[in-house]
Design a protein around this motif. Structure first.
Motif, PDB file in Angstrom:
ATOM      1  N   LYS A  48     -17.191  -2.037  11.150  1.00  0.00           N
ATOM      2  CA  LYS A  48     -16.841  -2.280  12.795  1.00  0.00           C
ATOM      3  C   LYS A  48     -15.553  -1.792  13.158  1.00  0.00           C
ATOM      4  CE  LYS A  48     -16.906  -6.105  15.880  1.00  0.00           C
ATOM      5  NZ  LYS A  48     -16.993  -7.550  16.190  1.00  0.00           N
ATOM      6  N   LEU A  49     -14.607  -1.954  12.290  1.00  0.00           N
ATOM      7  CA  LEU A  49     -13.413  -1.512  12.712  1.00  0.00           C
ATOM      8  C   LEU A  49     -13.157   0.038  12.732  1.00  0.00           C
ATOM      9  CD1 LEU A  49     -10.878  -4.011  10.972  1.00  0.00           C
ATOM     10  CD2 LEU A  49     -11.468  -4.029  13.185  1.00  0.00           C
ATOM     11  N   ALA A  50     -13.743   0.685  11.806  1.00  0.00           N
ATOM     12  CA  ALA A  50     -13.805   2.066  11.934  1.00  0.00           C
ATOM     13  C   ALA A  50     -14.550   2.616  12.988  1.00  0.00           C
ATOM     14  CB  ALA A  50     -14.456   2.526  10.418  1.00  0.00           C
ATOM     15  N   ASP A  51     -15.483   2.308  13.250  1.00  0.00           N
ATOM     16  CA  ASP A  51     -16.276   2.726  14.399  1.00  0.00           C
ATOM     17  C   ASP A  51     -15.688   2.209  15.865  1.00  0.00           C
ATOM     18  OD1 ASP A  51     -18.394   3.352  13.025  1.00  0.00           O
ATOM     19  OD2 ASP A  51     -19.554   1.425  13.205  1.00  0.00           O
ATOM     20  N   SER A  55     -13.706   8.481  14.965  1.00  0.00           N
ATOM     21  CA  SER A  55     -13.994   9.403  13.599  1.00  0.00           C
ATOM     22  C   SER A  55     -12.473  10.163  13.338  1.00  0.00           C
ATOM     23  CB  SER A  55     -14.922  10.283  13.969  1.00  0.00           C
ATOM     24  OG  SER A  55     -14.599  11.092  15.138  1.00  0.00           O
ATOM     25  N   ASP A  56     -11.717  10.114  14.081  1.00  0.00           N
ATOM     26  CA  ASP A  56     -10.555  10.861  13.852  1.00  0.00           C
ATOM     27  C   ASP A  56      -9.348   9.947  13.331  1.00  0.00           C
ATOM     28  OD1 ASP A  56     -11.302  13.300  14.564  1.00  0.00           O
ATOM     29  OD2 ASP A  56     -10.808  13.067  16.691  1.00  0.00           O
ATOM     30  N   HIS A  67      -5.796  -9.880  -3.246  1.00  0.00           N
ATOM     31  CA  HIS A  67      -6.157  -9.527  -1.658  1.00  0.00           C
ATOM     32  C   HIS A  67      -6.225  -7.863  -1.719  1.00  0.00           C
ATOM     33  CE1 HIS A  67      -4.477 -13.477  -1.485  1.00  0.00           C
ATOM     34  NE2 HIS A  67      -5.398 -13.615  -0.391  1.00  0.00           N
ATOM     35  N   LEU A  68      -6.970  -7.833  -0.460  1.00  0.00           N
ATOM     36  CA  LEU A  68      -6.963  -6.013  -0.041  1.00  0.00           C
ATOM     37  C   LEU A  68      -6.587  -6.161   1.192  1.00  0.00           C
ATOM     38  CD1 LEU A  68     -10.543  -5.472  -1.846  1.00  0.00           C
ATOM     39  CD2 LEU A  68      -8.315  -4.556  -2.744  1.00  0.00           C
ATOM     40  N   PHE A  69      -6.149  -5.090   1.677  1.00  0.00           N
ATOM     41  CA  PHE A  69      -5.609  -4.843   3.018  1.00  0.00           C
ATOM     42  C   PHE A  69      -6.125  -3.626   3.919  1.00  0.00           C
ATOM     43  CE2 PHE A  69      -2.610  -7.266   0.310  1.00  0.00           C
ATOM     44  CZ  PHE A  69      -2.277  -8.212   1.062  1.00  0.00           C
ATOM     45  N   PHE A  70      -6.522  -3.571   4.688  1.00  0.00           N
ATOM     46  CA  PHE A  70      -7.219  -2.650   5.583  1.00  0.00           C
ATOM     47  C   PHE A  70      -6.425  -2.589   6.772  1.00  0.00           C
ATOM     48  CE2 PHE A  70     -10.137  -3.612   2.291  1.00  0.00           C
ATOM     49  CZ  PHE A  70     -10.435  -2.433   1.755  1.00  0.00           C
ATOM     50  N   GLU A  71      -5.863  -1.260   7.179  1.00  0.00           N
ATOM     51  CA  GLU A  71      -5.171  -1.189   8.443  1.00  0.00           C
ATOM     52  C   GLU A  71      -5.487  -0.063   9.441  1.00  0.00           C
ATOM     53  OE1 GLU A  71      -0.700  -0.008   9.946  1.00  0.00           O
ATOM     54  OE2 GLU A  71      -0.849  -1.654   8.397  1.00  0.00           O
ATOM     55  N   PHE A  72      -6.104  -0.465  10.492  1.00  0.00           N
ATOM     56  CA  PHE A  72      -6.729   0.489  11.533  1.00  0.00           C
ATOM     57  C   PHE A  72      -5.786   0.426  12.736  1.00  0.00           C
ATOM     58  CE2 PHE A  72     -10.153  -0.905   8.937  1.00  0.00           C
ATOM     59  CZ  PHE A  72     -11.060   0.267   8.677  1.00  0.00           C
ATOM     60  N   GLY A  73      -4.650   1.313  12.683  1.00  0.00           N
ATOM     61  CA  GLY A  73      -3.891   1.409  13.784  1.00  0.00           C
ATOM     62  C   GLY A  73      -3.049  -0.276  14.063  1.00  0.00           C
ATOM     63  N   PRO A  74      -3.151  -0.710  15.107  1.00  0.00           N
ATOM     64  CA  PRO A  74      -2.610  -2.075  15.202  1.00  0.00           C
ATOM     65  C   PRO A  74      -3.366  -3.150  14.342  1.00  0.00           C
ATOM     66  CG  PRO A  74      -3.527  -1.672  17.339  1.00  0.00           C
ATOM     67  CD  PRO A  74      -3.698  -0.424  16.281  1.00  0.00           C
ATOM     68  N   ARG A  75      -4.515  -2.892  13.918  1.00  0.00           N
ATOM     69  CA  ARG A  75      -5.297  -4.094  13.576  1.00  0.00           C
ATOM     70  C   ARG A  75      -5.499  -4.056  12.157  1.00  0.00           C
ATOM     71  NH1 ARG A  75     -10.879  -3.489  17.083  1.00  0.00           N
ATOM     72  NH2 ARG A  75     -11.078  -5.865  16.441  1.00  0.00           N
ATOM     73  N   LEU A  76      -5.278  -5.196  11.351  1.00  0.00           N
ATOM     74  CA  LEU A  76      -5.178  -5.156   9.878  1.00  0.00           C
ATOM     75  C   LEU A  76      -6.233  -6.282   9.357  1.00  0.00           C
ATOM     76  CD1 LEU A  76      -3.754  -4.800   7.223  1.00  0.00           C
ATOM     77  CD2 LEU A  76      -2.223  -7.016   7.937  1.00  0.00           C
ATOM     78  N   LEU A  77      -6.955  -5.971   8.636  1.00  0.00           N
ATOM     79  CA  LEU A  77      -8.240  -6.810   7.811  1.00  0.00           C
ATOM     80  C   LEU A  77      -7.657  -7.298   6.568  1.00  0.00           C
ATOM     81  CD1 LEU A  77     -10.759  -8.008   7.705  1.00  0.00           C
ATOM     82  CD2 LEU A  77     -11.674  -5.864   6.640  1.00  0.00           C
ATOM     83  N   ILE A  78      -7.593  -8.636   6.186  1.00  0.00           N
ATOM     84  CA  ILE A  78      -7.212  -8.895   4.995  1.00  0.00           C
ATOM     85  C   ILE A  78      -8.331  -9.749   4.196  1.00  0.00           C
ATOM     86  CG2 ILE A  78      -5.620 -10.544   3.512  1.00  0.00           C
ATOM     87  CD1 ILE A  78      -3.558 -10.193   5.951  1.00  0.00           C
ATOM     88  N   THR A  79      -8.810  -9.350   2.926  1.00  0.00           N
ATOM     89  CA  THR A  79      -9.658 -10.288   2.518  1.00  0.00           C
ATOM     90  C   THR A  79      -9.624 -10.165   1.026  1.00  0.00           C
ATOM     91  OG1 THR A  79     -12.309  -9.807   1.977  1.00  0.00           O
ATOM     92  CG2 THR A  79     -10.909  -7.831   1.768  1.00  0.00           C
ATOM     93  N   ARG A  80     -10.262 -11.314   0.498  1.00  0.00           N
ATOM     94  CA  ARG A  80      -9.964 -11.546  -1.036  1.00  0.00           C
ATOM     95  C   ARG A  80     -10.836 -10.867  -1.934  1.00  0.00           C
ATOM     96  NH1 ARG A  80      -7.489 -16.249  -2.365  1.00  0.00           N
ATOM     97  NH2 ARG A  80      -8.294 -15.767  -4.489  1.00  0.00           N
ATOM     98  N   LYS A  81     -10.285 -10.545  -3.100  1.00  0.00           N
ATOM     99  CA  LYS A  81     -11.001  -9.537  -3.933  1.00  0.00           C
ATOM    100  C   LYS A  81     -12.187 -10.348  -4.584  1.00  0.00           C
ATOM    101  CE  LYS A  81      -8.423  -6.745  -6.741  1.00  0.00           C
ATOM    102  NZ  LYS A  81      -7.413  -6.263  -7.663  1.00  0.00           N
ATOM    103  N   LEU A  82     -13.281  -9.864  -4.967  1.00  0.00           N
ATOM    104  CA  LEU A  82     -14.093 -10.504  -5.715  1.00  0.00           C
ATOM    105  C   LEU A  82     -13.755 -10.538  -7.156  1.00  0.00           C
ATOM    106  CD1 LEU A  82     -17.538  -9.500  -4.008  1.00  0.00           C
ATOM    107  CD2 LEU A  82     -16.237 -11.649  -3.683  1.00  0.00           C
ATOM    108  N   THR A  83     -13.947 -11.404  -7.981  1.00  0.00           N
ATOM    109  CA  THR A  83     -14.049 -11.243  -9.493  1.00  0.00           C
ATOM    110  C   THR A  83     -15.157 -11.033 -10.013  1.00  0.00           C
ATOM    111  OG1 THR A  83     -14.243 -13.615  -9.757  1.00  0.00           O
ATOM    112  CG2 THR A  83     -12.005 -12.906  -9.366  1.00  0.00           C
ATOM    113  N   GLY A  84     -15.087 -10.466 -11.491  1.00  0.00           N
ATOM    114  CA  GLY A  84     -16.233 -10.097 -12.075  1.00  0.00           C
ATOM    115  C   GLY A  84     -16.155  -8.615 -12.381  1.00  0.00           C
ATOM    116  N   ASN A  85     -17.189  -8.242 -13.310  1.00  0.00           N
ATOM    117  CA  ASN A  85     -17.336  -6.848 -13.586  1.00  0.00           C
ATOM    118  C   ASN A  85     -18.513  -6.153 -12.810  1.00  0.00           C
ATOM    119  OD1 ASN A  85     -15.118  -7.182 -15.561  1.00  0.00           O
ATOM    120  ND2 ASN A  85     -16.573  -8.050 -16.991  1.00  0.00           N
TER     121      ASN A  85
END
Length: 214
Positions: A48-51, A55-56, A67-85
């Motif tokens: 959703k954030l990428a759309d 596209s550029d 945690h994982l961090f994804f930054e789209f310009g001024p917007r930042l998404l933080i999510t917990r990493k899943l555990t397991g294999n």
């Protein structure tokens, strides 16, 4: 998700199908590949954030132990990493699909959509028959009757008839922008592989679908 030197690989599976995408990235991390399991809900938000970013736009990525961090310009998404294999997906990717059927994406998508209306509502099972020069698609249900469609194909291999979940095939066909797709097969008991034809250099999209017994 696997972030390597100048490459990004993403794999998802539900046990019945597997999607594998690899493309070039700007990451320069040498031999220190970074692996992470990303939650499904987080992936939906990333899309959703990428759309919304366009596209550029570029995404910046980071991660720590939890945690994982994804930054789209001024917007930042933080999510917990899943555990397991994660499953050993490299063993699932077919290495010997020697029979290839090349099809118009729109033609085969339309044929499956029409035939699937007559398939069993719960299993969504259809039969796909590969013969020289064409692909035939069948469905049958006690409640709705039978349906059959045929589309031309660049196929010269042996006759193969195999069952698939129609929705799984449509999910792939509705996602790819390319005009043609290739259907790789070995025999009626092995997984089928769908790939778009004409992808950019350095990019791969492999979609593996397990067959159904009909």
């Amino acid at each position: 998700m696997l972030l390597g030197d100048k490459t990004l690989t993403m794999v998802a599976t539900d046990g019945h199908r597997l999607a594998y995408v690899q493309r070039a990235s700007d990451a320069a991390i040498g031999n220190l590949a970074y692996r992470a399991l990303v939650p499904r809900k987080a992936m939906a938000e990333i899309v959703k954030l990428a759309d919304e970013a366009g596209s550029d736009a570029k995404v910046k990525f980071g991660g720590d132990d939890n945690h994982l961090f994804f930054e789209f310009g001024p917007r930042l998404l933080i999510t917990r990493k899943l555990t397991g294999n994660f499953p050993d997906y490299e063993r699932v990717l077919p290495q010997d699909n020697i029979h290839i059927s090349t099809l118009s994406k729109d033609e085969v998508k339309g044929a499956i959509e029409r035939v699937a209306q007559f398939a069993d509502e719960r299993s969504r099972a259809i039969r796909v028959q590969f013969i020289a020069g064409e692909v035939k698609i069948f469905s049958s249900s006690l409640e709705t009757g039978d349906s059959e469609e045929s589309v031309p194909s660049a196929y010269t291999g042996p006759d193969i008839e195999i069952g698939f979940n129609a929705q799984y095939l449509l999910d792939f066909l509705r996602a790819v922008p390319q005009a043609q797709v290739a259907f790789g097969l070995r025999d009626q008991k092995s997984a089928g592989e769908l790939q778009p034809v004409g992808v950019e250099d350095g990019e791969q999209y492999r979609y593996i679908v397990m067959p159904m017994r009909i």
